[in-house]
Write an enzyme that holds these catalytic residues in place. Structure first.
Site, mmCIF file in Angstrom:
data_model
loop_
_atom_site.group_PDB
_atom_site.id
_atom_site.type_symbol
_atom_site.label_atom_id
_atom_site.label_comp_id
_atom_site.label_asym_id
_atom_site.label_seq_id
_atom_site.Cartn_x
_atom_site.Cartn_y
_atom_site.Cartn_z
ATOM 1 N N HIS A 155 0.825 -1.215 0.000
ATOM 2 C CA HIS A 155 0.000 0.000 0.000
ATOM 3 C C HIS A 155 0.860 1.267 0.000
ATOM 4 O O HIS A 155 0.416 2.329 0.431
ATOM 5 C CB HIS A 155 -0.947 0.032 1.213
ATOM 6 C CG HIS A 155 -1.770 -1.202 1.373
ATOM 7 N ND1 HIS A 155 -2.914 -1.432 0.659
ATOM 8 C CD2 HIS A 155 -1.572 -2.298 2.158
ATOM 9 C CE1 HIS A 155 -3.424 -2.604 1.012
ATOM 10 N NE2 HIS A 155 -2.620 -3.159 1.911
ATOM 11 N N GLU A 289 9.852 8.477 -16.808
ATOM 12 C CA GLU A 289 8.531 9.081 -17.035
ATOM 13 C C GLU A 289 8.024 8.780 -18.442
ATOM 14 O O GLU A 289 6.835 8.508 -18.642
ATOM 15 C CB GLU A 289 8.599 10.586 -16.789
ATOM 16 C CG GLU A 289 8.809 10.950 -15.321
ATOM 17 C CD GLU A 289 8.986 12.443 -15.103
ATOM 18 O OE1 GLU A 289 8.984 13.203 -16.104
ATOM 19 O OE2 GLU A 289 9.144 12.850 -13.945
#
Length: 462
Positions: A155, A289
């Protein structure tokens, strides 16, 4: 040159010619188109379908055209309808009317899927090669960081201490499966469709097995309708490529996070970074990216072809001309991404102390504290509750578990003794996880050996 026209009284509208043409895309397969035509020409002569001398003339002419095209003496005519008409037209120009015999016993429908399968077989192997290069980089980087402790996350919250080697080798496993998927797709690509004709084979005594052997195919396709209308092998390859990009994108996301000032786990080489036009301090992870962004592009290539194929009746339809552009784009994208990503990881500097400090915070050794209690007779669920209280206290007092005195720990459970500090030491937490597949150095070395063996065996099979 058009390969059709006798039935038409009027010429095709120029705009339709341009719209219908695929030469801008399929010219990339000129080598495969010529090689397939050479095998077909030989077969026609061997079977006596055309005179042996005509067959020899066709084969010699095609070989000469291939040499001249590879040397740049001949270039593809952009006004041709497709690469097939260009090849046949060029051949006829050089050897005369004999060139018009080449198309005997075949159709562009089976010809185009032959070219595409031949091209894709080579491309699949090339992509596997680039994945193996990245796997080698990951292996080497992991080997350098067997003892580099870092926080593992669930998480995106700190969970348990692991090592960078263990983390990197998780991606090595993903890439191994990616190779397996491409190898699997290769098996279904490696079927020779020529001889299926437009949809119903031919009345000529063609020898499909001969052509398959000449071109290095494992077998011939079984059903002519399926042969010319099947693009499963393209979709399957696009699916595998999409999975590769998904894995690279996940890895890229972590690299982007690790480069931030907040994490500062790694620093990318200047060679694989860019700056800002206004902020002089910036060092941007643009490679990571862009890979993350280009993943969506490859997904689009896959979805486009799935959408094209979803409503097509048997057999060939012109819609299927849209099969190549997305495939070629996806192949180019994934190959460039793999090569660039490998260089980025290879030159990446690991900030080992920052990783260790990251693992020291966030109570990543809390599970080990609970395990300590269990190993001394406490039930796990009770131990879980005790350690939860310890963590809550530490949060309130802004302390780590290992900062607490033994007296304080005993307030939570009398089971705690002096050896608890060794049990919750980060190195101990990692090294005691000796279960097969875990982060201990013993387990990681097994993973490294397995990866090295996989690389060697896969390279040997290319």
């Amino acid at each position: 040159m058009k390969l059709w026209g006798g039935r038409f009284k009027q010429g095709t509208n120029d705009l339709v010619n341009d719209f219908n043409s695929s030469i801008r895309i399929d010219k990339i397969m000129f080598k495969e188109d010529i090689q397939g035509s050479i095998a077909h020409g030989r077969m026609l002569g061997k079977q006596g379908i055309i005179p042996e001398k005509s067959s020899e003339k066709i084969v010699d002419g095609l070989n000469e055209i291939l040499i001249r095209m590879e040397n740049g003496v001949i270039s593809v005519d952009p006004t041709s309808e497709d690469i097939h008409s260009f090849t046949e037209g060029t051949l006829t120009h050089y050897i005369g009317p004999c060139g018009k015999m080449l198309h005997t016993g075949r159709s562009r429908n089976d010809q185009v899927t032959l070219d595409l399968r031949m091209y894709l077989k080579k491309a699949q192997k090339e992509t596997i090669g680039y994945i193996l290069d990245l796997e080698t980089v990951i292996h080497n980087k992991a080997e350098e960081n067997i003892s580099t402790i870092m926080p593992g996350y669930t998480h995106l919250q700190k969970a348990q201490p692991i090592t960078l080697a263990h983390h990197l080798l998780a991606y090595a496993e993903m890439l191994k499966r990616d190779i397996g998927r491409i190898q699997d797709a290769y098996k279904r690509t490696d079927e020779m469709p020529l001889g299926s004709g437009a949809l119903a084979t031919s009345t000529y005594p063609i020898d499909r097995e001969f052509v398959a052997k000449e071109l290095g195919f494992a077998k011939v396709t079984l059903n002519s309708l399926d042969s010319v209308s099947d693009r499963d092998y393209v979709i399957e390859t696009l699916s595998a490529i999409s999975m590769i990009m998904m894995h690279l994108s996940r890895f890229s996301e972590e690299i982007i996070l690790w480069c931030t000032n907040e994490f500062n786990f790694v620093e990318l080489s200047d060679e694989y970074s860019t700056g800002s036009s206004i902020m002089p301090q910036k060092k941007n992870p643009d490679v990571a990216e862009l890979i993350r962004g280009k993943t969506g592009r490859v997904y689009g290539d896959l979805m486009a072809l799935l959408t094209v194929m979803k409503g097509l009746p048997l057999a060939y339809n012109k819609d299927m001309q849209e099969d190549k552009e997305g495939l070629f784009d996806a192949l180019d994208t994934v190959n460039l991404a793999l090569r660039t990503f490998a260089g980025m990881i290879n030159t990446m500097k690991v900030n080992k102390e920052n990783m260790r400090r990251g693992a020291a915070g966030g109570f990543t050794n809390a599970t080990d504290l609970a395990d300590y209690l269990v190993k001394h007779g406490e039930a796990f669920r009770t131990a879980h509750g005790i350690v939860g209280e310890v963590v809550l206290y530490c949060i309130q007092e802004n302390k780590c578990i290992e900062d607490l005195s033994l007296e304080k720990l005993k307030e939570f459970s009398p089971i705690f003794e002096e050896d608890v500090y060794e049990a919750i030491n980060l190195l101990t937490c990692v090294e005691e996880r000796k279960v097969f597949g875990g982060p201990s150095s013993q387990s990681v070395k097994i993973q490294l050996d397995a990866l090295e063996k996989f690389i060697e065996e896969t390279e040997g099979g290319l």
